[in-house]
Structures are given as structure tokens and as C-alpha cells.
Scaffold this motif. Sequence first.
Motif, PDB file in Angstrom:
ATOM      1  N   VAL C 443       0.848  -1.198   0.000  1.00 58.75           N
ATOM      2  CA  VAL C 443       0.000   0.000   0.000  1.00 58.75           C
ATOM      3  C   VAL C 443       0.886   1.252   0.000  1.00 58.75           C
ATOM      4  N   ALA C 444       1.965   1.217   0.771  1.00 57.91           N
ATOM      5  CA  ALA C 444       2.869   2.377   0.834  1.00 57.91           C
ATOM      6  C   ALA C 444       3.488   2.636  -0.545  1.00 57.91           C
ATOM      7  N   SER C 445       3.871   1.579  -1.236  1.00 59.19           N
ATOM      8  CA  SER C 445       4.448   1.736  -2.569  1.00 59.19           C
ATOM      9  C   SER C 445       3.438   2.324  -3.548  1.00 59.19           C
ATOM     10  N   LEU C 446       2.229   1.802  -3.468  1.00 59.71           N
ATOM     11  CA  LEU C 446       1.183   2.269  -4.380  1.00 59.71           C
ATOM     12  C   LEU C 446       0.889   3.755  -4.104  1.00 59.71           C
ATOM     13  N   ARG C 447       0.867   4.101  -2.825  1.00 63.02           N
ATOM     14  CA  ARG C 447       0.617   5.502  -2.456  1.00 63.02           C
ATOM     15  C   ARG C 447       1.754   6.398  -2.993  1.00 63.02           C
ATOM     16  N   GLU C 448       2.949   5.913  -2.838  1.00 59.66           N
ATOM     17  CA  GLU C 448       4.105   6.692  -3.304  1.00 59.66           C
ATOM     18  C   GLU C 448       4.046   6.872  -4.833  1.00 59.66           C
ATOM     19  N   ILE C 449       3.615   5.844  -5.542  1.00 58.80           N
ATOM     20  CA  ILE C 449       3.490   5.942  -7.005  1.00 58.80           C
ATOM     21  C   ILE C 449       2.471   7.013  -7.377  1.00 58.80           C
ATOM     22  N   VAL C 450       1.333   6.994  -6.688  1.00 63.21           N
ATOM     23  CA  VAL C 450       0.286   7.974  -6.995  1.00 63.21           C
ATOM     24  C   VAL C 450       0.777   9.389  -6.670  1.00 63.21           C
ATOM     25  N   GLU C 451       1.489   9.527  -5.570  1.00 58.37           N
ATOM     26  CA  GLU C 451       2.028  10.857  -5.220  1.00 58.37           C
ATOM     27  C   GLU C 451       3.056  11.327  -6.241  1.00 58.37           C
ATOM     28  N   THR C 452       3.930  10.394  -6.644  1.00 57.37           N
ATOM     29  CA  THR C 452       4.928  10.753  -7.657  1.00 57.37           C
ATOM     30  C   THR C 452       4.236  11.114  -8.970  1.00 57.37           C
ATOM     31  N   ALA C 453       3.173  10.404  -9.302  1.00 55.17           N
ATOM     32  CA  ALA C 453       2.436  10.716 -10.527  1.00 55.17           C
ATOM     33  C   ALA C 453       1.945  12.151 -10.509  1.00 55.17           C
ATOM     34  N   LYS C 454       1.600  12.618  -9.317  1.00 57.02           N
ATOM     35  CA  LYS C 454       1.082  13.985  -9.213  1.00 57.02           C
ATOM     36  C   LYS C 454       2.204  15.023  -9.214  1.00 57.02           C
ATOM     37  N   SER C 455       3.357  14.658  -8.648  1.00 58.55           N
ATOM     38  CA  SER C 455       4.441  15.648  -8.551  1.00 58.55           C
ATOM     39  C   SER C 455       5.370  15.574  -9.764  1.00 58.55           C
ATOM     40  N   ASP C 456       5.589  14.381 -10.282  1.00 55.05           N
ATOM     41  CA  ASP C 456       6.570  14.219 -11.354  1.00 55.05           C
ATOM     42  C   ASP C 456       6.128  13.058 -12.257  1.00 55.05           C
ATOM     43  N   PRO C 457       5.043  13.261 -13.008  1.00 55.65           N
ATOM     44  CA  PRO C 457       4.428  12.141 -13.739  1.00 55.65           C
ATOM     45  C   PRO C 457       5.399  11.429 -14.678  1.00 55.65           C
ATOM     46  N   GLN C 458       6.365  12.164 -15.226  1.00 50.25           N
ATOM     47  CA  GLN C 458       7.261  11.538 -16.195  1.00 50.25           C
ATOM     48  C   GLN C 458       8.007  10.344 -15.582  1.00 50.25           C
ATOM     49  N   LYS C 459       8.286  10.462 -14.290  1.00 50.84           N
ATOM     50  CA  LYS C 459       8.979   9.375 -13.593  1.00 50.84           C
ATOM     51  C   LYS C 459       8.184   8.066 -13.679  1.00 50.84           C
ATOM     52  N   ILE C 460       6.866   8.207 -13.577  1.00 50.95           N
ATOM     53  CA  ILE C 460       6.021   7.006 -13.630  1.00 50.95           C
ATOM     54  C   ILE C 460       5.839   6.572 -15.086  1.00 50.95           C
ATOM     55  N   LEU C 461       5.721   7.547 -15.972  1.00 49.78           N
ATOM     56  CA  LEU C 461       5.535   7.209 -17.389  1.00 49.78           C
ATOM     57  C   LEU C 461       6.760   6.490 -17.955  1.00 49.78           C
ATOM     58  N   ASP C 462       7.925   6.737 -17.358  1.00 48.65           N
ATOM     59  CA  ASP C 462       9.163   6.097 -17.837  1.00 48.65           C
ATOM     60  C   ASP C 462       9.347   4.685 -17.283  1.00 48.65           C
ATOM     61  N   ALA C 463       8.551   4.313 -16.303  1.00 47.25           N
ATOM     62  CA  ALA C 463       8.726   2.996 -15.675  1.00 47.25           C
ATOM     63  C   ALA C 463       8.397   1.898 -16.684  1.00 47.25           C
ATOM     64  N   PRO C 464       9.018   0.731 -16.552  1.00 48.94           N
ATOM     65  CA  PRO C 464       9.975   0.362 -15.523  1.00 48.94           C
ATOM     66  C   PRO C 464      11.405   0.672 -15.957  1.00 48.94           C
ATOM     67  N   VAL C 465      12.237   1.013 -14.974  1.00 51.78           N
ATOM     68  CA  VAL C 465      13.652   1.254 -15.268  1.00 51.78           C
ATOM     69  C   VAL C 465      14.571   0.268 -14.545  1.00 51.78           C
ATOM     70  N   ASN C 466      14.035  -0.409 -13.530  1.00 54.10           N
ATOM     71  CA  ASN C 466      14.887  -1.334 -12.764  1.00 54.10           C
ATOM     72  C   ASN C 466      14.809  -2.780 -13.267  1.00 54.10           C
ATOM     73  N   THR C 467      14.063  -2.987 -14.314  1.00 55.36           N
ATOM     74  CA  THR C 467      13.881  -4.352 -14.822  1.00 55.36           C
ATOM     75  C   THR C 467      14.905  -4.644 -15.909  1.00 55.36           C
ATOM     76  N   ILE C 468      15.022  -5.908 -16.272  1.00 54.82           N
ATOM     77  CA  ILE C 468      16.065  -6.297 -17.227  1.00 54.82           C
ATOM     78  C   ILE C 468      15.819  -5.712 -18.618  1.00 54.82           C
ATOM     79  N   VAL C 469      14.556  -5.551 -18.965  1.00 59.48           N
ATOM     80  CA  VAL C 469      14.232  -4.829 -20.198  1.00 59.48           C
ATOM     81  C   VAL C 469      13.192  -3.766 -19.866  1.00 59.48           C
ATOM     82  N   GLY C 470      13.096  -2.767 -20.724  1.00 58.64           N
ATOM     83  CA  GLY C 470      12.099  -1.728 -20.548  1.00 58.64           C
ATOM     84  C   GLY C 470      10.821  -2.119 -21.272  1.00 58.64           C
TER      85      GLY C 470
END
Lengths: 129, 459, 490
Positions: C443-470
Motif C-alpha cells: 500500500v505504501a508503494s502504491l501511495r508513493e506511485i500515486v504521489e509521484t504521478a502527481k508531482s513528477d508524472p514523467q517518472k512514472i511514465l518512464d517505468a519500468p527502469v529497474n527491470t532487465i528490459v524496458g
Amino acid sequence: MAQPQGLLYSKEHEWLKLDGDVGTVGITDYAQNSLGDIVYVELPRAGSGIKQFGSVGVVESVKAVSDLFTPIGGEVTEVNRALEGDPSLVNRDAFGEGWLYKVKIANVAEKDALLGPAEYETLVAEGAH
Amino acid sequence: MYAPHTDADIAAMLATVGVSSLEELVRVPDAVALKTPLEIPPALPELELGRKIAAYAARNSGATEYASFLGAGSYRHYCPPVVMSLAMRGEFLTAYTPYQAEVSQGYLQVIYEWQTYICMLTGLDLANASVYDGATALAEGAIMALNATGRHALLVSSAVHPNYRAVLKTYARGLELDVDELPLASDGTTDLSTLEARLADKRYAAVVLQSPNFFGCIDVPSPSARAAIEATGTVPIAVVAEALSLAALAPPGEWGAQIAVGEAQSFGNPLAYGGPYVGFVATTKEHMRRIPGRLVGRSVDNRGNLAYTLTLQAREQHIRREKATSNICTNQAHCALVATIYLAALGGTGLRSVAALNVERANTLMKRVTAIAGFSRAFASPIFNEAAVRVPASTTAARVLAGLQERKILGGVDLGRWYEPLADCILMNATELTTPADIDALCAALTAIAKEHDVAGRV
Amino acid sequence: MPAASEMRPEPLIFETGQPGRANTYFRDGAPLDEFLPETALRAGLPLPDNSELDVVRHFTRLSQRTFSIDTGFYPLGSCTMKYNPRINEAMAAQPGFRDLHPFAPDALAQGALQVMYELERSLSAIFGMAQFSLNPAAGAHAELAALLIAKAYFRKRDEGRERTTVIVPDTAHGTNPASAAMVGYKVVSLKSYARGRVGIDELKAALGPDTAVCMMTNPNTLGLFEDHILELTEAVHAAGGLMYYDGANANALMGNSRPGDMGFDLMHLNLHKTFSIPHGGGGAGAGPVGVSARLIEFLPVPVVTRDDAGAFHLEFDRPDSIGSMRSFWSNFSHIVRALTYVYANGGEGLTRISQLAVLNANYVRAQVKSFLDTPYDETCRHEFVASAQELKRETGVRALDIAKALLDRGYHAPTIYFPLLVPECLMIEPTETESKETLDAFVASLREIVETAKSDPQKILDAPVNTIVGRIDETRAARQPDLRWEPAKV
């Protein structure tokens, strides 16, 4: 966006260009845009008989499929072979190089059941809401 | 119970939800509430549970105490321990369908490798990620042919596995189509002498042939039969119930099959009393969009890497719904994984060796059995790893098998179960696991049984 | 082990290996042409030879690039990704089960038959049906079996020609209409009404003399209990139709309510959901099909019976049966696993499992609703849906982007864009085997994603970045299908 003049339209978002008793059929720019990247077009066989508003093929995007309803009846005389290798032609040029098939029209009067550019524009504008 | 909740957890969570008890949380209208406890025995701790289930396993002496010559669509083969030790890794075992490709590249690559192996083995252009088993693979292949031709009937060799034909009939009742059969020739192959005439009215969507067929015989159409199939626009479907045979025999693609379907249990998957097994469907490029089920494709990602993903999904039920190529959703991914690891471990060299061993053992078995007075091959055609054996006229297949069972031998399958005229025939199988001692024991037992039954017959 | 995003691509098994590197598992057989005509043989078999160590490394690396329940939280709605107990694996792998041939005589397979018999009886008791057949291989396969049963039933009553319609609510799984098409039935789609449930008036309007079957699931795919279920089943029965229960959501029900008591005539179960069988990367599953008393004679064969002497048999001789659905009798290894699970938990344990599955879903829902829309704001069952529609309007971040951002944070994504009637849908099913701590962190992760979407949406739109492929070019995959490796052309 204004719809190209000189074409007729169906409510299912196909266009028809008339040249005597020969019709060329495609899907509209609005249709290709709502489908997204088109990956495959299943066309009727050349030589097959088709009935107005009947389902004659399928347009596939990555995660959606849409039935293709012919705006006019008759016999299919030619299909756009270029789409086999490059279905993105429909996305890039829906009213031109992305045409689908040509029909020898059985009854030209069927065109009266289609929409003109202005009527189709109204339909699209309503659909957008 | 495998649930980690402490009483304190439950209390805190209920408070967050705003409900006072679990019972209140799950309450349903009184009319449909279950008012009695479930009639299931009380929970067992793992130690006792293991003993209880082990006791059931111990009461299957057919699995462990008998020399076995049973085949008929389910085959005993050696599986190197490396296969299961890799396949049972938790990452493979507890993943689901790779919908989120970015975190499923490993499994997607495995399926891509499986698809490639099946293409190489069948000699066809593409293969899907698997279907339930050989019989349902045939049903799915038949539906592909129906869709390709717009016809509503199938012509199936009576030498196709009887269980596969039964499943085809189950599906055919739903689809409302006719399934007709081709008779057997005296050499144990399909009688194709009437084929041209029967195909003439272009009623059949497909002709279905199995090789090696149910009687173990190599059974591929002659050039003239192939010409008749081709000339009438009928789709030739090849059934392969013993995938290992593909390592030795000319692949279906070579004789012109447009669709090859079959069972790949032999590649590392255990007998397991009939399942889960793993069906495959392979076909030509022409039929690509008619293939059922999942397909894995290779593409690129937004960083320029090669990447795998499920593809051509618009064919499938979750998008095309009632117009899908099939209703299949879950397939047999883990069984296909086992098969892929098995094929990788054996390699081409190992696979050729084991296939050759099967041919050798089966032919040795036939040579030895038919050397016993009264026993003969029912059919003369060349075989892969099983064959039909005719028992002496003084007895029946069922009586011989019963006699063998008393001597701790499972001698094979009674063909009378499906083919009345073959009630004096046993389908016997040998694989690389069949030892010379097994064959010696079988032959000694058959000799003794024949003598007993012959004497009994004369009294 | 390097971070996933830094892992190197793993070559295909076909790109490695060398001739002469074969492992020795067998002695060579005699040459094939001693026994077989040259024309019957294949010319070559160009499969690669890799050393066993290379094979081990290859598949170990591939396993490390595969998300699974064993590696992380997997809240994939409608799929019930619960823990798969390892005792199940140990039990299924015993030689007495593993090495049993399907044509072994019944007398030598009594233990296996008893396992099948006892699981069948257990399922009938838990779900209130008269009998199950364990024959179908998976849920969709059982659905097909059920519709074939319906078709056979109506044919026997001489109503086969009239009854050709299947009613499917718009919350149904895609397999429902696809299965209906495979038995030649027409599909009528039923709109859910405002409370996310099937309306009795809408259902009655759809019913008629052509109605064969109404396919429903309860709780439905929105995670809501169809509280008027008795009225619905009575209406279908009054119209002469049969009620079918899609058991995909059965994990919510055990010990609490039974489809048989709700009036369902037919049902299937996914043993790989409720009964803890491993999903295996997409199968094998197992899909028992159950029926009420009037439909027993149509069940697919074989069914396991017990005679007066207590011996078990595979019974094939049922003249009205729809026939068999697959090569052999059942996905037997899974039957062993499921029975092991039933006996591990007992009746009380199974009841508790469903209660805790509902608790976990509601616990997540109660928190998620403070930062994402939950369109049906009431107590849910084992799963619930949230919608990112408002977030998308505000920030451009869609359900898909949230899903990808969750991957970056070590979670599997929920089911997205299903059911179709909720726009930008996220369908979350935590299952009962997850701890409060795991749920809190999610739940904390999901909340953080929604907050980031509001403050810096591009960060979420660029996901995933930590996976082996994009993100993968799916359009290219579909336009230029590359479905197999081929050797480089010389």
C-alpha cells in the motif's frame, strides 16, 4: 477535423469512394486513430460476394479487434495486397494508400444509406464525447 | 493453513476496515449462508499429512512393482535428474502467465525456445506455447482447418489414437460437425485407396493421419494420396502421439502436413497416471493467425534490447471473445518448460541416441516375442517403439494380459478395448528403460501362459 | 547477482553449444537403418549440444529473470496467486504416483483412484454440488465441458433446437463467450447495473425460450457478492435455463456459502487458484466440472466410483456422457496436490482461508481508497477494483503506468483493464497467504506511485527502469512476428 469530401461514410467508420459502379473501401482516419497501431487486416477474398453492412473482415491492433462491415454490396474485385507486408499503411494514410478493397457494386442505389462528409463529421463529434 | 495472521494482526486489520469480526466481514444473505461446518476431516499437521498421502501412493503397485510394456500414448522414458532440479525452481513453478513481460523475460525466453524446438522437430514454420495434451491438440488443429476451409467435416484415420478420436467427437458434438473415418489396411497403416474418391466433393476440412500410428506403425501418405489432399484444398493434419519419434523419423513438414499436433509428454514429463501432459500445435506461416493459444515473440524494448513478449494476442479469448481461435487460456507452460530443459540437456546427439535405442529395443522385443510359438506381429509395417502382437488362437489378449499380471508384468494394452477384430492383439511398447531382463521375463511368462492356455483349450 | 537492469542478455540455447559437447545419458542404439527404411528417416536433427553445466546456468539465469510468488507479492486479480506449499510437490513426486501408467489396471492403482475419489467428494461437499468430474484440464476447458453438458441435457429433453443462447454478464471472463462459441451458442451480454451487480429486471428481459445457460461468477469480477443470487437463479430456472458458476473466484466462498445452495446447476473450479496448485508460468492447471443431481449422467468420463466392496474404479460406461475431454483421465499430479491441500487445512481451515482472503482484500481496499478511486465503495470479497481514471485526467498516468511502476518496486502488477466496465481498472487480489507487513509495504508503494504521478508524472511514465528490459515494442512484435529462432542464413 473535417472529413474528406467526395467520399461516402458508414456509421461503422468505413469510407467508400465511388467510380461508376466500382467502389473503393477503407476505414476512416477516426477509426484508425481509435484502434491504435494496426497490426493486421483480414480482407475478404477477391471474387467473393459481399452484402452491404455485412461483416467482411477484421482489423486488428495490438490489443483490440474490430469487425469490418462493408459500406456497399457487390463482388470484391481487388484487395490491397500492400497491407499484408505493411498494415501500418492504414494508420499512416487511411484515406489513400491504406485503402482495403475494391468492389464491383451490385446496386449503386445502396449508397443512399450512407452518410455524407458533414453527417459523418457530426457522428464522429458526438462519438468523441 | 499457510496464512500468517496473528490474532493481533486480525484485530488491527478489522479495525482498519471498520468491521468487528471476520464473520461479520464475510456475511452473505441468510438464504444462501452455509449453516453447517464443511464436511471435511480436521486439519492434519504436515508430518501426519505426509504419512497419509504416502499411504495412498504405496497402494499403486502398478507404478513400482511391475515390469511394464504399457505405451499407447503415454511413455516411460528416462529423465536426467538435472531436468527436474531446474524445472522445480520456485521462480518457474510459482510464476503465472507472463502478462508483465518486463519481469518475465526468463520464462518468455523458455517458451520461445520451446516453440523453436517444436518447429525444428516437426519441420514446420511456427508453434504455439502449448495446449493441454495430444488429444486436445488434435481438436484445436481440426478447428484451425475448419476455419481455414469453411468446411464442416473431418476425415480421420482409424489408426489415430482412439482416445484422441473420442475427444475429437466430444468437440465435434459442440461444433456440430461430422467426423468420418478411414479404414485400416492389412499392413497396419491407413487404407488410403479410397481417399481420392472420398475427397472429391471437397466436403472435408482436413485429413488426419497419425505416424507412428496407434499400432506403432509408420504411417505417412503416399505421393498420390498427398496429391489428392492437395488438389481438393483439404488440410493435411499430422498427429504425433510419441514426440520422441520425431528425433528419428522424417518430420511431418517434410511429407506436406500443414498442421502437426501431438503429445510431448515423452520429453521429460512423468507418466503421472495420465497428466498433466503437454500438447503441441505447429503449422505453416499460412495458418499463423489461426493457431490457438499463447504465442511468444521476440521484439525490442525502449532501450534497444532484444526482448520477448506474448504476441498476436488479438487471436485470443480475452480480446476476441466469442470470435477467438479457441477458448484456451491457461495452457501447460510448466510441462513445456520440462520438455525444453530435457531437449536442451540431451541435445541433438542424446535425442538421436535415445530414439535409436527405442527402435532397437522395440525390434528386439518383437523378435523375441514372435519367436514364441503362436505369437506373431499383427502388422508387418516398420515400427518406432511399439507394435501389435497377435496371441495364439487358443487364447485371447485379455487372458494373456491377466496371466502376465499374475507374474508381475504389465504386458501391454488389449486392443480389443477399441477394435473388436483385434481382440486377440496386445499393443506392446519398449523404450530405453526396457531391460533385457524384462524381455526375458516377459518371454518366459508368455511361453508358460501359451502352454497353459493351449492345454486348457484342448481339454 | 547483478541488479536486474544490469544483467546481460542470455543467449538462446540454440546460439550456444558445440558439436562434441553432448552429455552421455544413454549408450548408442543400433543404427536406425537396420530397422527402418531410409525413406522413413529424417535427414538431420540440428539441435544444439550443450554441456550439463551450461544447461544448468542457462535455465538458472532464466529463472532469475522470472517474477514469481516465491520472489515477491503477486496481487494479480482473479488469479489467486497464493503460496504453493512444498509438501504438495513432495507428495505428487512420489514414485507410486509419478510412475503410474494411465493404462495400469484399476486393481493396481487403488491409491491413485482413492485420491481422485476423495478429492471429488471433498469438492462436492465444499461447493454443494452432486458430483464432479476431474477430467477437464483447466478452467476454460471445464467451462467448455459444462456447456457441452448443457447442450446434451437440452438435446435429451428435445429442447436442443430452441435453446441456443448463453447469457453472460459484462463482468465475465473472456473465456465465457469463447467457450459458448465452441458449442455453437449465441452470446447475449448483460449489463451490470449501478451497484456492480446483475439486475433482476435486466436478467428477466434477456431470458426467453431460447435461453440455454446463464454464466455467472459470485463473487463477481468486481469482487462483489451477488446478494440477489437466489432471485437470479430462480428466474433462470423459471425460464427453463441452467445456471453456470464460474469458479475462478471460489477462494472467497469456502465454508461460507455454496454455489449448489445458490441454485447453480453447473460449475467449474480452477485448482491452480483456490487449491494452491502452482501456476507454473501458465499451466498446467486443473478444472474439475461439477453438476447438480439432474445433470450427473452427462458428466465427462471417466468418473471414479467406489463399489460395495470398497474398491475404486474408473467408470467409462455412461451412455449419456458428453464423452471425454482429453487424452487421459485427469491432471492427476494436481489432484494429489489439491487433496494434500484439503487435508492440510481441514474444513475449519478452508473456512478460515476464505475469511482471511476477504480480510486481506478489504484491508488493502480500505487504505487504497484514500488515494485512488474505488468505484464500488463497499465491503468486497477476495478482490476489489480501483480506477486510475481520475489520476489519468489529472496527470496523464494510466493504470498501465502504475503497473509498470509497481514492477520497479519489486511487486507484480495487479490485473489491469479488466473487467472492461471499469475504466483504467486495477484489479487487486492479495490472497490470504500474505502478511499484514507485506500488505502495508505494498500500500505504501502504491501511495508513493500515486504521489509521484502527481508531482513528477514523467517518472512514472518512464517505468519500468529497474527491470532487465524496458517497455517492449508490442506493435513490432505483432507486425513482424518473430516466433522462433532460425540459424543465420549463409
